[in-house]
Write an enzyme that holds these catalytic residues in place. Structure first.
Site, short mmCIF file in Angstrom:
data_model
loop_
_atom_site.label_atom_id
_atom_site.label_comp_id
_atom_site.label_asym_id
_atom_site.label_seq_id
_atom_site.Cartn_x
_atom_site.Cartn_y
_atom_site.Cartn_z
CE1 TYR A 155 -3.64 2.59 0.74
CE2 TYR A 155 -2.21 3.32 2.53
CZ TYR A 155 -3.31 3.52 1.71
OH TYR A 155 -4.08 4.65 1.86
CE LYS A 201 -3.65 5.39 -1.62
NZ LYS A 201 -4.66 6.03 -2.51
#
Length: 249
Positions: free
Chosen positions: A155, A159
């Site tokens: 994640y 991002k």
């Protein structure tokens, strides 16, 4: 009315407790025609209808190029222009480094990073033709500090990729008067965090936040309004931290 006569497309915005819907609601209040794109067609339609008349809810998987292009064709068919894109759709998984499998990596990277690319590619020709547009990408403080509260390393990587992609797009699209900027939220109270924070966890987290509170969806919506509107007309390629001071650098 900061967005009067503007058309805004917001992905992942059907959940009423989410960042995307809060942004959609604020945009509508500021005069925009809002298009909500999410996986569930009925949920998207209901969310758009709750904003009032003249808004649109569509279904598309942002990691599927055909679905993305079909959705944008519908938007242009109805409104004839697109002024703002908010790349909000994303998923997170609380998985440790050595437990990340190919399917985990693909799922998270596809939605957050590939989805940002595909949605941007779909609206850029229109924005270039208009010689105006604003693309707002939702990244995360996790990308900056190497991990968050719930998301795994994949994640953070997704991002962080959004940050790099947005800056590269900003550099390339500047001559066309198309701006691209990022928001990096800290820990925001949404459906993702609901019921997952014990009192002990919350106390520990707040100790690291100078403003001494968790964020809410409105905090992100207001930042997205700034970046989507002409208030930020001389800002492109920036990363706007909205984290209560969790990360000061």
């Amino acid at each position: 009315m900061l967005l009067k006569d503007k058309v805004a497309v917001i992905t992942g915005a059907a959940s009423v407790r989410g960042l995307g819907f809060a942004t959609a609601k604020l945009y509508a209040e500021q005069g925009a025609k809002v298009v909500i794109i999410d996986l569930d067609a009925e949920a998207s339609k209901q969310a758009a209808a709750s904003l009032g008349e003249g808004h649109l809810g569509l279904a598309a998987n942002v990691s599927n190029e055909l679905q993305v292009n079909a959705a944008i064709e519908q938007v242009l068919g109805k409104y004839g222009r697109i002024d703002i894109l908010v790349n909000n759709a994303g998923i997170t998984q609380p998985i440790k480094l050595m437990d990340i499998k190919r399917e985990n990596y693909d799922a998270v990277l596809d939605v957050s990073l590939r989805g940002t690319l595909l949605m941007s590619q779909a609206v850029i020709p229109t924005m270039r033709a208009q010689q105006s547009g604003s693309i707002v990408c939702i990244s995360s403080v996790s990308a900056q500090r190497g991990g968050g509260i719930f998301g795994g390393p994949h994640y953070s990587a997704a991002k962080a990729g959004v940050l790099g992609l947005a800056k590269a797009m900003a550099r390339e699209l500047g001559p066309d008067n198309v701006r691209v900027n990022c928001i990096t939220p800290g820990l925001i109270q949404t459906d993702i965090t609901a019921g997952k924070l014990s009192d002990e966890m919350k106390t520990a987290i707040l100790a690291g936040i100078p403003l001494n509170r968790l964020g809410d969806a409105q905090d992100i919506a207001r930042a997205a309004l700034f970046l989507g509107s002409d208030l930020s007309s001389y800002s492109t390629g920036i990363t706007l931290d909205v984290n209560g001071g969790m990360l000061i650098h």
